[in-house]
Scaffold this motif. Structure first.
Motif, PDB file in Angstrom:
ATOM      1  N   LEU A   1       0.818  -1.210   0.000  1.00 33.99           N
ATOM      2  CA  LEU A   1       0.000   0.000   0.000  1.00 33.99           C
ATOM      3  C   LEU A   1       0.848   1.255   0.000  1.00 33.99           C
ATOM      4  O   LEU A   1       0.493   2.251  -0.612  1.00 33.99           O
ATOM      5  CB  LEU A   1      -0.934   0.001   1.210  1.00 33.99           C
ATOM      6  N   ASP A   2       1.964   1.236   0.730  1.00 34.88           N
ATOM      7  CA  ASP A   2       2.880   2.382   0.783  1.00 34.88           C
ATOM      8  C   ASP A   2       4.174   2.002   0.089  1.00 34.88           C
ATOM      9  O   ASP A   2       4.892   1.132   0.552  1.00 34.88           O
ATOM     10  CB  ASP A   2       3.194   2.765   2.232  1.00 34.88           C
TER      11      ASP A   2
ATOM     12  N   HIS B   1       9.497  -8.373  -2.465  1.00 27.60           N
ATOM     13  CA  HIS B   1       9.624  -7.100  -1.751  1.00 27.60           C
ATOM     14  C   HIS B   1       9.896  -5.919  -2.673  1.00 27.60           C
ATOM     15  O   HIS B   1       9.655  -4.782  -2.305  1.00 27.60           O
ATOM     16  CB  HIS B   1      10.744  -7.181  -0.718  1.00 27.60           C
ATOM     17  N   THR B   2      10.445  -6.182  -3.873  1.00 26.07           N
ATOM     18  CA  THR B   2      10.837  -5.105  -4.789  1.00 26.07           C
ATOM     19  C   THR B   2       9.896  -5.057  -5.981  1.00 26.07           C
ATOM     20  O   THR B   2       9.830  -5.998  -6.756  1.00 26.07           O
ATOM     21  CB  THR B   2      12.276  -5.310  -5.294  1.00 26.07           C
TER      22      THR B   2
END
Length: 82
Positions: free
Chosen positions: A36-37, A59-60
């Motif tokens: 979301l962020d 994660h990326t």
């Protein structure tokens, strides 16, 4: 099937890679998170001629490149400007 790395975390298979070659000193490659962020989570600084091979992971989700560099992806090759 995912393999495990030496930390026990799964290694994503089939993820996209990019190759970045610095054309000047001080090129920055910045990894941005998923979710979301969107946040910066990793930064590498390259000197002229250095090459970084980076992978999009769980994660990326994006990478930002600052400075003059050549970039190769499965979609083609491009150059960033200073």
């Amino acid at each position: 099937m995912n393999e495990n790395n030496n930390t026990g975390s799964p290694i994503p298979t089939g993820s996209d890679y990019i190759v970045v070659k610095a054309k000047e000193n001080g090129v920055q490659v910045i990894g941005l998170t998923r979710g979301l962020d969107t946040r910066f989570h990793h930064t590498e600084k390259l000197d002229k001629g250095e090459v970084l091979i980076a992978q999009f992971t769980d994660h990326t989700s994006a990478m930002k490149i600052r400075g003059k560099a050549e970039i190769w992806t499965k979609h083609g090759q491009l150059e960033s400007e200073s």
